[in-house]
Design a protein around this motif. Structure first.
Motif, mmCIF file in Angstrom:
data_model
loop_
_atom_site.group_PDB
_atom_site.id
_atom_site.type_symbol
_atom_site.label_atom_id
_atom_site.label_comp_id
_atom_site.label_asym_id
_atom_site.label_seq_id
_atom_site.Cartn_x
_atom_site.Cartn_y
_atom_site.Cartn_z
ATOM 1 N N LEU A 62 -55.372 -17.612 -106.260
ATOM 2 C CA LEU A 62 -56.786 -17.908 -106.490
ATOM 3 C C LEU A 62 -57.053 -18.175 -107.961
ATOM 4 C CD1 LEU A 62 -58.478 -15.280 -104.156
ATOM 5 C CD2 LEU A 62 -58.355 -17.753 -103.856
ATOM 6 N N ARG A 63 -56.462 -17.332 -108.796
ATOM 7 C CA ARG A 63 -56.710 -17.470 -110.228
ATOM 8 C C ARG A 63 -56.171 -18.810 -110.735
ATOM 9 N NH1 ARG A 63 -54.184 -12.729 -113.381
ATOM 10 N NH2 ARG A 63 -54.648 -11.596 -111.474
ATOM 11 N N SER B 78 -60.954 -14.147 -107.142
ATOM 12 C CA SER B 78 -59.702 -13.477 -107.476
ATOM 13 C C SER B 78 -59.945 -12.130 -108.138
ATOM 14 C CB SER B 78 -58.864 -14.364 -108.389
ATOM 15 O OG SER B 78 -59.384 -14.329 -109.698
ATOM 16 N N ARG C 232 -45.316 -13.147 -101.985
ATOM 17 C CA ARG C 232 -45.240 -11.891 -102.744
ATOM 18 C C ARG C 232 -44.706 -12.094 -104.154
ATOM 19 N NH1 ARG C 232 -43.702 -10.104 -97.686
ATOM 20 N NH2 ARG C 232 -41.507 -10.421 -98.159
ATOM 21 N N TYR C 233 -44.345 -13.350 -104.513
ATOM 22 C CA TYR C 233 -43.781 -13.629 -105.843
ATOM 23 C C TYR C 233 -44.703 -13.073 -106.934
ATOM 24 C CZ TYR C 233 -41.764 -16.144 -109.760
ATOM 25 O OH TYR C 233 -41.179 -16.446 -110.961
ATOM 26 N N THR D 75 -49.115 -9.568 -110.870
ATOM 27 C CA THR D 75 -49.942 -9.861 -109.716
ATOM 28 C C THR D 75 -49.152 -10.730 -108.739
ATOM 29 O OG1 THR D 75 -51.757 -9.948 -111.285
ATOM 30 C CG2 THR D 75 -52.211 -10.742 -109.065
ATOM 31 N N PRO D 76 -49.127 -10.366 -107.470
ATOM 32 C CA PRO D 76 -48.432 -11.229 -106.512
ATOM 33 C C PRO D 76 -49.173 -12.539 -106.308
ATOM 34 C CG PRO D 76 -49.470 -9.385 -105.385
ATOM 35 C CD PRO D 76 -49.699 -9.170 -106.845
ATOM 36 N N TRP E 160 -50.129 -14.120 -103.656
ATOM 37 C CA TRP E 160 -51.259 -14.088 -102.732
ATOM 38 C C TRP E 160 -51.832 -12.697 -102.631
ATOM 39 C CZ3 TRP E 160 -54.455 -17.443 -100.988
ATOM 40 C CH2 TRP E 160 -55.311 -17.093 -99.938
ATOM 41 N N PRO E 161 -53.143 -12.542 -102.770
ATOM 42 C CA PRO E 161 -54.120 -13.588 -103.025
ATOM 43 C C PRO E 161 -54.421 -13.763 -104.507
ATOM 44 C CG PRO E 161 -55.264 -11.589 -102.486
ATOM 45 C CD PRO E 161 -53.810 -11.237 -102.519
ATOM 46 N N GLY E 162 -54.064 -12.737 -105.302
ATOM 47 C CA GLY E 162 -54.570 -12.680 -106.679
ATOM 48 C C GLY E 162 -54.232 -13.894 -107.513
ATOM 49 N N LEU F 100 -63.363 -19.593 -107.340
ATOM 50 C CA LEU F 100 -62.014 -19.053 -107.160
ATOM 51 C C LEU F 100 -61.747 -17.908 -108.139
ATOM 52 C CD1 LEU F 100 -60.121 -22.399 -106.626
ATOM 53 C CD2 LEU F 100 -60.297 -20.538 -104.978
ATOM 54 N N LEU F 101 -62.227 -18.081 -109.373
ATOM 55 C CA LEU F 101 -61.984 -17.029 -110.359
ATOM 56 C C LEU F 101 -62.745 -15.765 -109.999
ATOM 57 C CD1 LEU F 101 -61.863 -19.060 -113.691
ATOM 58 C CD2 LEU F 101 -59.989 -18.182 -112.308
ATOM 59 N N LEU G 241 -55.393 -21.539 -108.999
ATOM 60 C CA LEU G 241 -56.152 -22.647 -108.420
ATOM 61 C C LEU G 241 -57.489 -22.786 -109.153
ATOM 62 C CD1 LEU G 241 -54.868 -24.178 -106.132
ATOM 63 C CD2 LEU G 241 -56.473 -23.122 -104.556
ATOM 64 N N GLN H 58 -56.964 -6.765 -105.367
ATOM 65 C CA GLN H 58 -56.112 -6.961 -106.530
ATOM 66 C C GLN H 58 -55.142 -5.816 -106.631
ATOM 67 O OE1 GLN H 58 -56.013 -9.533 -108.940
ATOM 68 N NE2 GLN H 58 -56.935 -10.343 -107.097
ATOM 69 N N ARG H 59 -53.907 -6.132 -106.859
ATOM 70 C CA ARG H 59 -52.969 -5.047 -107.102
ATOM 71 C C ARG H 59 -51.871 -5.533 -108.028
ATOM 72 N NH1 ARG H 59 -48.999 -5.884 -102.620
ATOM 73 N NH2 ARG H 59 -49.663 -7.902 -101.876
ATOM 74 N N GLU I 148 -41.367 -5.942 -108.793
ATOM 75 C CA GLU I 148 -40.327 -6.581 -108.000
ATOM 76 C C GLU I 148 -39.041 -6.538 -108.808
ATOM 77 O OE1 GLU I 148 -39.809 -10.830 -105.592
ATOM 78 O OE2 GLU I 148 -40.833 -10.783 -107.480
#
Lengths: 301, 469
Positions: B252-253, A63, B24-25, B244-245, B247-249, A59-60, B255, A69-70, A74
């Protein structure tokens, strides 16, 4: 560090798949170890740790590589700040008005409020009352003890404790005959010192026949069982024979009748007056004080 | 496929827009934000392993004679609770593994909470609007300490019984109400009625976990509503959150972190023995052992019980406040009371009633950091005092001397920590350097007139702290 791996996407996906595949194998290894190996704790732990760790690693890596990645920005929701006009002021106003509007037409608010409080208090008291069933009224319960004039001392196996069995410097746990051994006050420590060493206060002069002394086994600080008897058998002999609690190292002087000499305990260790009755050790009267930790209202001595 | 799943949820729960928002959080990136997650994941593992343990454990103090596979205890009379914990360790396959993972997870859970609390304190993350959530977090810490104590007390081995004896003495020491309170909880005088183990059990497996889980849900909601805090940096303001939002970043990290926490706990549970209850033997009130130490998160309380001089409050020969009250009740009450009172105190001290979404670095508020350091030094000193007997056995330092040393240290260290940390923070704030990073070199640049002048710290190209805005 993983950020700098810079794997091409396709290679990254292979790595992730490989890690996940290995995790699955580790999981199966756990099953096999459980079934055939008899469940060796170390191997089972390692297998499960590997399975979890490999999934975590997959998973790491995922990711950081295969998934886009972005960094995004917000806006936060705005909260009310006292003294500052904001959109939130309207929300507060709105909620307050709605709450107030519901009370419109009620004239005796105070009366109703007081009556509501009374109902709440009554019901609350009723709801709490059954708590009293949890335990007995404390009354004199905490000071109770099975020791009375004539109660015999018995060893852990129930056999009578005989005065002749104890040599100078020895240390044994004894119980009140017929009492529940789990009763906090039932256990005493019997030690023997040279009779000539004793420095008991005058009213306790005859409590220690042949240099045999008995004390409650339960420390008066936090009621751990006193399990150490310090009896220096060669010089330097001072400080003298003492009983030590292993929890917070409260130390009680044997020769003066259980006075605290060190540690956080305040009350002396209760002493049990002894007499010898046809070779058997017997209580000459009750313990000199209440057994166990202090509570508000206990006699200090 | 994904669309169908989302549509399913949306048609039944109208969850489409909320789900999009949740995905998107934004999570600001900083490694110190992981401690809270480690606590959360340890808790999940505690619940999972704990449920498994309840399938085998019998919380009963009724007495039986042991005939299990651990030979040294054969024929011993013991409680069913202790015997079932032995069977769980020796007879049940994977039982010992799960029990040890459960114990390790409890230690990690509390450690993660405490480090998380320090992060929150030293960066000012507890300030409005998050003060409410900070109180929720502190309450969870108290519950977690009690939950851990109840857990290891359940096994009814010699060490847990000694722990309960001390707990009973602390309850007794509460002025006026103590005697009755302890008698109610224990159902009589220590070691208490048979029902006491049912009470301890239901508290450990239902009441406290349910309270902690509910507060945890509230804690997460109160994080998400105002969004996460963030450190200052380019593009970051009080009004936004950059990171980082989910999903997915971040999903995944995070988890990944969950599985790594699980891996560490299972490796510990499998390889590092913890609380080998068969070595202690069953508990009887008249038995004790030397060198008993509690789980680490109670070390500060045993330290306080040991350090406190032998002092009761008594009137006319009758005790009013017994000694265990100081270390066992007053000390934790002062520490937690201070922590609860701090956000409001600081607001008053600084006259600062604003909302804060940007975190301070510890140096940014030297007074707060110094006060936090002093509190930590105080608790840590008393914590180490709890191990003074081990230091005596292992290193031969006389116990009595240590006690006086620790008493002095528990007063001097906090003062020293306050002065040193305050000084360091003020200095760092002035220089804007980073401890352990950068050389502290001065940068000279040539100016238009041809002379040289020193660039202010942090303004030089490549200097540490330049990106902090």
């Amino acid at each position: 560090m993983i950020r700098r791996l810079l794997l091409p996407a396709a290679a990254a996906e292979l790595v992730i798949a490989a890690l996940l595949g290995l995790a699955g194998l580790a999981g199966l290894a756990f099953v096999a170890l459980y079934a055939f190996d008899g469940g060796d704790t170390q191997l089972l732990g390692v297998a499960l740790a590997l399975a979890l760790g490999l999934i975590g690693a997959a998973l790491l890596v995922a990711s950081r590589t295969a998934f886009k990645q972005r960094q995004v920005e917000e806006d936060r929701p705005e909260f009310a700040v006292p003294g500052e006009a904001s959109r939130r002021e309207d929300a507060i106003e709105d909620a307050t008005e709605t709450a107030r509007a519901g009370l419109d037409g009620v004239t005796r608010r105070r009366l109703l409020g007081a009556a509501g409080a009374a109902a709440g208090l009554g019901l609350g008291a009723a709801a709490l009352t059954p708590v009293a069933s949890l335990g007995p009224r404390v009354g004199k319960l905490l000071g109770e003890s099975p020791w009375h004039e004539g109660t015999a001392l018995v060893e852990e196996n129930g056999l009578p404790l005989r005065a002749g069995e104890l040599e100078v410097g020895s240390f044994i746990t004894a119980f009140a005959e017929g009492a529940d051994k789990r009763d906090l006050a039932a256990a005493v420590i019997v030690v023997r010192v040279e009779e000539s060493e004793l420095e008991l206060p005058p009213e306790r002069r005859d409590w220690a026949p042949l240099g045999l002394l008995a004390f409650s086994k339960i420390c008066t600080h936090a009621q751990c069982a006193i399990s150490l008897f310090r009896y220096p058998s060669f010089p330097e002999r001072s400080p003298g024979p003492a009983l030590v609690c292993p929890c917070h190292y409260s130390t009680f002087d044997v020769l003066t009748g259980g006075n605290r000499v060190f540690g956080p305990a305040v009350r002396s260790l209760p002493q049990l007056p002894l007499r010898i009755d046809a070779g058997r050790l017997v209580a000459a009267s009750e313990l000199s004080g209440p057994v166990g930790a202090s509570w508000g209202g206990v006699r200090e001595a | 496929m994904i669309r169908r799943a989302v549509a399913f949820l949306d048609q039944r729960a109208g969850a489409g827009s909320a789900l999009g928002k949740a995905l998107r959080y934004v999570f600001p990136d900083h490694w110190t934000f992981l401690f809270g997650e480690i606590a959360l994941y340890s808790f999940l593992i505690l619940v999972g392993t704990g449920i498994y343990l309840t399938l085998f454990f019998e919380p009963s103090s009724s007495s039986i004679v042991y005939h299990g596979s651990y030979a040294p205890l054969h024929g011993q009379e013991m409680s069913k609770a202790y015997a079932s914990a032995l069977d769980l360790s020796f007879e049940v396959r994977a039982g010992l593994l799960i029990r040890q993972v459960h114990h390790w997870a409890a230690l990690v859970f509390l450690a993660a909470i405490v480090v998380h609390l320090m992060r929150i304190f030293f960066t000012g993350a507890y300030r409005k609007p998050r003060d409410l959530n900070y109180y929720v977090g502190l309450t969870m810490l108290i519950l977690a300490v009690v939950e851990g104590y109840a857990g290891y007390s359940l096994l009814d081995d010699l060490l847990s019984g000694m722990g309960l004896a001390i707990g009973n003495a602390v309850a007794l020491s509460i002025p006026a109400a103590g005697g009755q309170l302890a008698t109610l909880i224990w159902g009589g005088r220590f070691p208490g009625a048979g029902a006491f183990f049912s009470r301890l059990y239901i508290a450990h497996v239902l009441v406290f976990p349910a309270l902690i889980a509910s507060l945890m849900a509230l804690h997460l909601a109160l994080i998400a509503i105002p969004r996460h805090t963030q450190f200052r940096g380019r593009g970051r303001s009080e009004a936004n959150v950059v990171g980082t939002p989910l999903w997915p970043g971040y999903a995944l990290r995070s988890l990944g972190l969950f599985f790594c926490v699980g891996a560490v706990l299972f490796a510990l549970g499998g390889l590092v023995q913890i609380n080998p209850i068969w070595q202690w033997g069953p508990y009887e009130p008249y038995l004790g052992t030397n060198g008993a130490q509690p789980d680490w998160y109670l070390g500060w309380l045993i330290g306080a019980l040991r350090l406190m001089p032998h002092l009761d409050v008594a009137i006319g020969g009758y005790t009013l406040i017994p000694n265990p009250f100081w270390g066992g009740v007053l000390f934790p009450a002062v520490v937690f009371g201070f922590l609860y009172a701090w956000p409001a105190t600081e607001r008053r001290l600084e006259g600062d009633r604003a909302q804060h979404n940007l975190l301070d670095r510890p140096r940014d508020n030297p007074r707060r950091t110094a006060i936090g350091a002093a509190l930590f030094a105080w608790v840590a000193t008393i914590f180490f005092a709890g191990a003074a007997d081990r230091a005596f056995v292992q290193l031969g330092v006389p116990y009595e001397g240590q006690l006086w040393g620790y008493r002095a240290a528990s007063i001097l260290f906090p003062i020293a920590a306050y002065l040193i940390v305050r000084r360091v923070c003020e200095r760092l704030r002035k220089d804007d350097g980073h401890p352990g990073r950068g050389s502290g070199a001065r940068v000279l640049a040539r100016n238009r007139e041809g002379g040289f002048e020193e660039l202010p710290a942090g303004r030089a190209p490549g200097a540490a702290g330049a990106d902090r805005g």
